[in-house]
Design an enzyme around this catalytic site. Structure first.
Site, PDB file in Angstrom:
ATOM      1  N   SER A  16      -1.034   2.825   0.009  1.00  3.32           N
ATOM      2  CA  SER A  16      -1.686   2.380   1.263  1.00  3.32           C
ATOM      3  C   SER A  16      -1.047   1.535   2.062  1.00  3.32           C
ATOM      4  O   SER A  16      -0.294   0.704   1.550  1.00  3.32           O
ATOM      5  CB  SER A  16      -3.095   1.665   0.642  1.00  3.32           C
ATOM      6  OG  SER A  16      -2.711   0.510   0.105  1.00  3.32           O
ATOM      7  N   LYS A  17      -1.567   1.343   3.223  1.00  2.11           N
ATOM      8  CA  LYS A  17      -0.737   0.775   4.305  1.00  2.11           C
ATOM      9  C   LYS A  17      -0.851  -0.925   3.976  1.00  2.11           C
ATOM     10  O   LYS A  17      -0.301  -1.448   4.765  1.00  2.11           O
ATOM     11  CB  LYS A  17      -1.138   1.031   5.650  1.00  2.11           C
ATOM     12  CG  LYS A  17      -2.385   0.554   6.449  1.00  2.11           C
ATOM     13  CD  LYS A  17      -2.675   0.705   7.828  1.00  2.11           C
ATOM     14  CE  LYS A  17      -3.882   0.562   8.323  1.00  2.11           C
ATOM     15  NZ  LYS A  17      -4.023   1.164   9.631  1.00  2.11           N
ATOM     16  N   ARG A  18      -1.796  -1.305   3.193  1.00  2.00           N
ATOM     17  CA  ARG A  18      -2.046  -2.750   3.242  1.00  2.00           C
ATOM     18  C   ARG A  18      -0.896  -3.132   2.106  1.00  2.00           C
ATOM     19  O   ARG A  18      -0.586  -4.446   2.200  1.00  2.00           O
ATOM     20  CB  ARG A  18      -3.531  -3.088   2.578  1.00  2.00           C
ATOM     21  CG  ARG A  18      -4.624  -3.356   3.391  1.00  2.00           C
ATOM     22  CD  ARG A  18      -5.639  -3.742   3.042  1.00  2.00           C
ATOM     23  NE  ARG A  18      -6.765  -3.620   3.821  1.00  2.00           N
ATOM     24  CZ  ARG A  18      -7.277  -2.693   4.433  1.00  2.00           C
ATOM     25  NH1 ARG A  18      -6.642  -1.544   4.446  1.00  2.00           N
ATOM     26  NH2 ARG A  18      -8.136  -2.764   5.162  1.00  2.00           N
ATOM     27  N   LYS A  19      -0.490  -2.319   1.403  1.00  2.00           N
ATOM     28  CA  LYS A  19       0.400  -2.644   0.410  1.00  2.00           C
ATOM     29  C   LYS A  19       1.940  -1.930   0.416  1.00  2.00           C
ATOM     30  O   LYS A  19       2.772  -2.379  -0.188  1.00  2.00           O
ATOM     31  CB  LYS A  19       0.148  -2.422  -0.913  1.00  2.00           C
ATOM     32  CG  LYS A  19      -1.459  -3.065  -1.403  1.00  2.00           C
ATOM     33  CD  LYS A  19      -2.033  -2.640  -2.796  1.00  2.00           C
ATOM     34  CE  LYS A  19      -3.336  -3.314  -2.950  1.00  2.00           C
ATOM     35  NZ  LYS A  19      -4.006  -2.713  -3.994  1.00  2.00           N
ATOM     36  N   ARG A  73       3.282  -9.006   7.481  1.00  2.00           N
ATOM     37  CA  ARG A  73       2.818  -8.984   5.823  1.00  2.00           C
ATOM     38  C   ARG A  73       3.897  -9.581   5.066  1.00  2.00           C
ATOM     39  O   ARG A  73       3.345 -10.403   3.991  1.00  2.00           O
ATOM     40  CB  ARG A  73       2.520  -7.507   5.585  1.00  2.00           C
ATOM     41  CG  ARG A  73       1.750  -7.339   4.246  1.00  2.00           C
ATOM     42  CD  ARG A  73       1.276  -5.968   3.801  1.00  2.00           C
ATOM     43  NE  ARG A  73       2.500  -5.385   3.434  1.00  2.00           N
ATOM     44  CZ  ARG A  73       3.015  -4.032   3.894  1.00  2.00           C
ATOM     45  NH1 ARG A  73       2.095  -3.759   4.531  1.00  2.00           N
ATOM     46  NH2 ARG A  73       4.001  -3.474   3.475  1.00  2.00           N
TER      47      ARG A  73
END
Length: 489
Positions: free
Chosen positions: A252-255, A479
């Site tokens: 996923s793009k959060r990680k 990030r």
RNA sequence: GUCCCCAUCGUCCAGAGGCCCAGGACGCUGGCCUUUCAAGCCGGUAACAGGGGUUCGAAUCCCCUUGGGGACACCA
């Protein structure tokens, strides 16, 4: 019967590595078998699909070295290859199922469904439609539809027995029919859902093998039942393992950077990415890991795909990429550098930002190196990101929030559901509103952003810098900075 | 919560009953090479989740447990 497989992306965002991954395996299988590889666009979500996204996906798939025999851009005998251009077809098929008693109109509104869901959640029971409208007499259903009442078409799933199908990699899989929801086939806007469109098209396009990600296993019984309802033979199913984040959750793009554009912008060679993806669940030989696309096609065997849960490890990708770079001739390397960011295209965007700060030509690199770096070294400057009255934790949190809102600004940030354009003007507007909403001083946030993105406190204008850096690098660097702040104590 | 999938070094893979006290690669690490750093070369570290079966023999087959994951939208 000759092999026909497809990749069927939904054009609702950035070109996803998962799409390239599944496309690669479909491609390798098709080519090895002397079959056809088809690209079909599944744009049945009118609110989220866009032509820009479609173009980006096609471009990115070509970038990793894939090509297709049939598709929206190249045509073919089974077109159109864009589902939005085939809506009439799905409507007819839905009607056919209603006539056969395999589907029914459902007039339940969003409120009732929400209420139902709430009750089911409270009762800790199974979620799903309760079948209220299934009992509606045909005449009443016809009458209400004719009167213009809004409805969806749901499939009438069998209530007893099992649905059994074979997955090429996993063997027999069995679901109790009683657990299968009366799936919506046609939405109230007349567009089909994935399930209907996918089955109808796979049949009409004579797809022989459905090679897709593991997340689809649980909806496969719905598809099998649909094939049965139509009286069609189902294709063979092959569910590939899901790519994972470090913590084993679905990528996923959060990680993880998830857009193919990120890998391109970060200086990954497409052949290295392609090779790396091929290694996820497959190997050409026990002691070998570098190979060309052609070699993969030549050696490919679906039955040797493993069912593990591969973690997408950037470190290993980097190593592979380094090997590919070292293998390039000097001329080829220079050419690659120019195609990447050292050509006049990108240079023309960087030059205006950096020139004011140059005394000699050589200052260009000192001032603008961060436009090219794959990794920003923040060791010396993390602490500088933290404003006087704030903590590292708060700073990390605001950076993360900023990334989120950049992609999905709420209405209060004036973005509605569209993400913020990466240009000087909209970024400035958004960022100031963001500061206001989060009670941060612009100068506090802007310095944190500046350092996170460039590693320096003296740089060209922040928003122009973000614009030139691009969305993917911006996201990754912010990030990364947030993570380093969190690691601080 | 319900259903389903998965399970070999930290990570990616090899292993389709004896060739395995488990092999390759990344990472980490020791050394060589070298003005430095990489690269390269040589070496080290580290795994069959647990328990029951089946079998002369199991990482490989079966069952259970445990752990991880996915799906449960008028999104795909």
């Amino acid at each position: 019967m000759s092999v026909r497989v497809r990749i069927a992306p939904s054009p609702t965002g950035d070109p996803h590595v998962g799409t390239a991954y599944i496309a690669l395996f479909n491609y390798a299988f098709a080519r090895h078998q002397g079959g056809k590889f088809i690209l079909r666009i599944e744009d049945t979500d009118q609110t989220r699909s866009s032509l820009e996204s479609e173009a980006a996906i096609l471009r990115a798939l070509k970038w990793v070295g894939l090509s297709w025999d049939e598709g929206p851009d190249v045509g073919g005998p089974f077109g159109p290859y864009r589902q939005s251009e085939r809506v009439a077809l799905y409507g007819e098929h839905a009607k056919l199922l209603i006539q056969r008693g395999k589907a029914y109109r459902c007039f339940c509104g969003a409120e009732r469904l929400a209420e139902l869901r709430k009750q089911q959640l409270a009762a800790k029971g199974a979620l799903g439609y309760d079948g209220l409208c299934r009992a509606l007499p045909a005449e009443e259903s016809e009458r209400r539809a004719a009167a213009g009442e809004s409805f969806v078409v749901r499939m009438a799933m069998p209530r007893e027995g099992d649905c059994i199908f074979r997955d090429r990699l996993r063997g027999e899989i069995k679901f109790a029919n009683s657990g299968i929801d009366d799936q919506v086939l046609l939405k109230s806007d007349g567009f089909p859902t994935y399930h209907l469109a996918n089955v109808v098209d796979d049949h009409l396009m004579q797809i022989t093998h459905v090679i897709r990600a593991e997340e689809w296993i649980s909806s496969t019984p719905k598809h099998v039942l649909l094939y049965e309802a139509f009286g069609w033979q189902a294709p063979e199913f092959v569910h590939m393992p899901l790519l994972r984040n470090k913590d084993k959750s679905k990528i996923s793009k959060r990680k993880n950077p998830v857009s193919l554009d990120y890998y391109r912008d970060a200086g990954i060679l497409p052949e290295a990415l392609r090779n790396f993806l091929a290694l996820m669940g497959w190997s050409i030989a026990a002691d070998r890991e570098r190979f060309t696309l052609e070699e993969m096609v030549g050696a490919f065997d679906l039955d040797r795909v493993s069912t593990g849960e591969p973690v997408f490890d950037l470190v290993k990708l980097m190593d592979l990429n380094g090997q590919y770079i070292r293998e390039l001739s000097n001329e080829a390397l220079v050419e690659r550098l120019q195609e990447w960011r050292m050509g006049s295209g990108f240079m023309n965007r960087v030059a205006p930002l950096v020139r004011e700060r140059m005394k000699t030509l050589g200052d260009f690199m000192a001032q603008g190196a961060f436009f090219f770096l794959s990794e920003i070294d923040l060791k010396a400057s993390v602490a500088q990101m933290i404003p006087k009255e704030r903590t590292a934790k708060e700073t990390a949190a605001i950076l993360k929030e900023y990334i989120e809102r950049l992609d999905d600004p709420g209405p209060e940030l004036g973005g509605g559901r569209r993400r913020i354009e990466l240009n000087d003007k909209s970024l400035e507007e958004f960022s100031r509103a963001f500061c206001e909403a989060n009670k941060w001083q612009p100068k506090e946030l802007f310095m944190a952003l500046r350092i996170a993105l460039t590693g320096k406190s003296a740089t060209p204008p922040l928003f122009s810098t973000m614009e030139v850096l691009g969305r993917e690098l911006t996201r990754k660097r912010l990030r990364g900075a947030a993570e380093q702040l969190e690691a601080l104590k």
